[in-house]
Design an enzyme around this catalytic site. Sequence first.
Site, PDB file in Angstrom:
ATOM      1  NE  ARG A  50      -2.449   1.182   3.597  1.00  0.00           N
ATOM      2  CZ  ARG A  50      -3.188   1.074   4.707  1.00  0.00           C
ATOM      3  NH1 ARG A  50      -4.492   0.844   4.629  1.00  0.00           N
ATOM      4  NH2 ARG A  50      -2.627   1.173   5.898  1.00  0.00           N
ATOM      5  CE  LYS A 149      -2.078   4.774   6.933  1.00  0.00           C
ATOM      6  NZ  LYS A 149      -3.108   5.524   7.637  1.00  0.00           N
ATOM      7  CD  GLU A 182     -11.708   6.614   5.743  1.00  0.00           C
ATOM      8  OE1 GLU A 182     -11.254   5.489   5.980  1.00  0.00           O
ATOM      9  OE2 GLU A 182     -11.069   7.497   5.166  1.00  0.00           O
TER      10      GLU A 182
HETATM   11  N1  PXG Z   1      -9.121   5.205   7.463  1.00  0.00           N
HETATM   12  C1  PXG Z   1      -8.197   6.169   7.650  1.00  0.00           C
HETATM   13  C2  PXG Z   1      -8.468   7.550   7.162  1.00  0.00           C
HETATM   14  C3  PXG Z   1      -6.996   5.850   8.304  1.00  0.00           C
HETATM   15  O1  PXG Z   1      -6.080   6.795   8.471  1.00  0.00           O
HETATM   16  C4  PXG Z   1      -7.767   3.558   8.533  1.00  0.00           C
HETATM   17  C5  PXG Z   1      -8.929   3.946   7.871  1.00  0.00           C
HETATM   18  C6  PXG Z   1      -7.574   2.122   8.894  1.00  0.00           C
HETATM   19  O2  PXG Z   1      -6.633   1.506   8.015  1.00  0.00           O
HETATM   20  P1  PXG Z   1      -5.746   0.269   8.447  1.00  0.00           P
HETATM   21  O3  PXG Z   1      -4.960  -0.065   7.252  1.00  0.00           O
HETATM   22  O4  PXG Z   1      -4.893   0.703   9.611  1.00  0.00           O
HETATM   23  O5  PXG Z   1      -6.684  -0.806   8.843  1.00  0.00           O
HETATM   24  C7  PXG Z   1      -6.785   4.543   8.782  1.00  0.00           C
HETATM   25  C8  PXG Z   1      -5.573   4.166   9.573  1.00  0.00           C
HETATM   26  C9  PXG Z   1      -4.702   6.557  14.593  1.00  0.00           C
HETATM   27  C10 PXG Z   1      -4.186   6.579  13.191  1.00  0.00           C
HETATM   28  O6  PXG Z   1      -4.062   7.198  15.450  1.00  0.00           O
HETATM   29  C11 PXG Z   1      -4.759   5.800  12.169  1.00  0.00           C
HETATM   30  C12 PXG Z   1      -4.220   5.881  10.880  1.00  0.00           C
HETATM   31  C13 PXG Z   1      -3.187   6.723  10.649  1.00  0.00           C
HETATM   32  C14 PXG Z   1      -2.662   7.472  11.662  1.00  0.00           C
HETATM   33  C15 PXG Z   1      -3.140   7.405  12.927  1.00  0.00           C
HETATM   34  O7  PXG Z   1      -5.729   5.921  14.851  1.00  0.00           O
HETATM   35  N2  PXG Z   1      -4.628   5.193   9.749  1.00  0.00           N
END
Ligand code: PXG
Length: 289
Positions: A50, A149, A182
């Site tokens: 990713r 991301k 989301e």
């Molecule tokens: N949506 C967004 C906008 C994200 O940033 C997820 C979904 C979940 O994705 P994953 O691949 O982790 O299942 C994210 C995850 C936090 C934090 O502090 C989370 C993310 C990035 C930075 C901080 O919860 N990304």
Amino acid sequence: MKIWLDDKLVDEADAKVSVFDHGLLYGDGVFEGIRFYNGRIFRLDEHIRRLFDSSRAILLDLPWSQEQVCRFTCETVAANALSDGYIRLVVTRGAGGLGLNPYLCPKPSMFIIASTIQLYPEEHYQNGLAIITCATRRPSPAALMPQVKSLNYLNNIMAKIEAIQANAQEAVMLNEQGYVAECTGDNLFLMKNGTLFTPLIGDGALDGITRSVIIELSRTLGIPFVERSLTRYDIFTSDECFLTGTAAEVIPVVALDRRPIGTGQPGPFTHRFMDAYHQLVMSTGTPIQ
Ligand code: PXG
């Protein structure tokens, strides 16, 4: 603490990036948040894939291969003698001039931090979250591709501020058409009449790694799954709701905009997904050594 910086491990005190780095000046870069459990990095290859897709989408050519970045990540965790924790892997456009032009940044920067993580308090996993719908919308794919991301998290941060000001722990973000995209850092799932639902990636969700794992687990558990556009109506009338993310793992949601969801308690399907997820993270992954 040892930090991976570009091509080597350095001491934390020496882990510095330039004030001319476009990651800082413009949010021009991409990142990953990765967890490791029990001496194994969970879904490392998927995270690195990713990262490379995000880089490719913003025309950021990395001078490392995916295999190299996987190896650097493992080395960083090993150098800090950790068996459970969180990895932040950041790639930026690198240092350049005081102008937007990314072609004037000759060399991308990369750093990898392996540390421990501050989790949601245990009571939220037991009692579930009360969340709100926020006014801040997820940008359309025509503005900033939601699958990337990127280091541009202001949109999500403004949404998070709305949640905190409303005394809620998370916020549902709608897209410009009003469909559920989301939450600020987590994907959203519903259970209704025994079927699992989640919004389409095309509705503005990040293609979450945890989201993919939940979809796989629905097959293992024999739970029907549907990916389609969802509205707040679908959340209000669902039997159960939960959020997924690398940091949050699987966490129940028991209210939206002060309206209870289902019984107002974490439901049985949510518990099954939480248990199955924990079993998987504790028993699979790329060994650190
Ligand atoms: N949506 C967004 C906008 C994200 O940033 C997820 C979904 C979940 O994705 P994953 O691949 O982790 O299942 C994210 C995850 C936090 C934090 O502090 C989370 C993310 C990035 C930075 C901080 O919860 N990304």
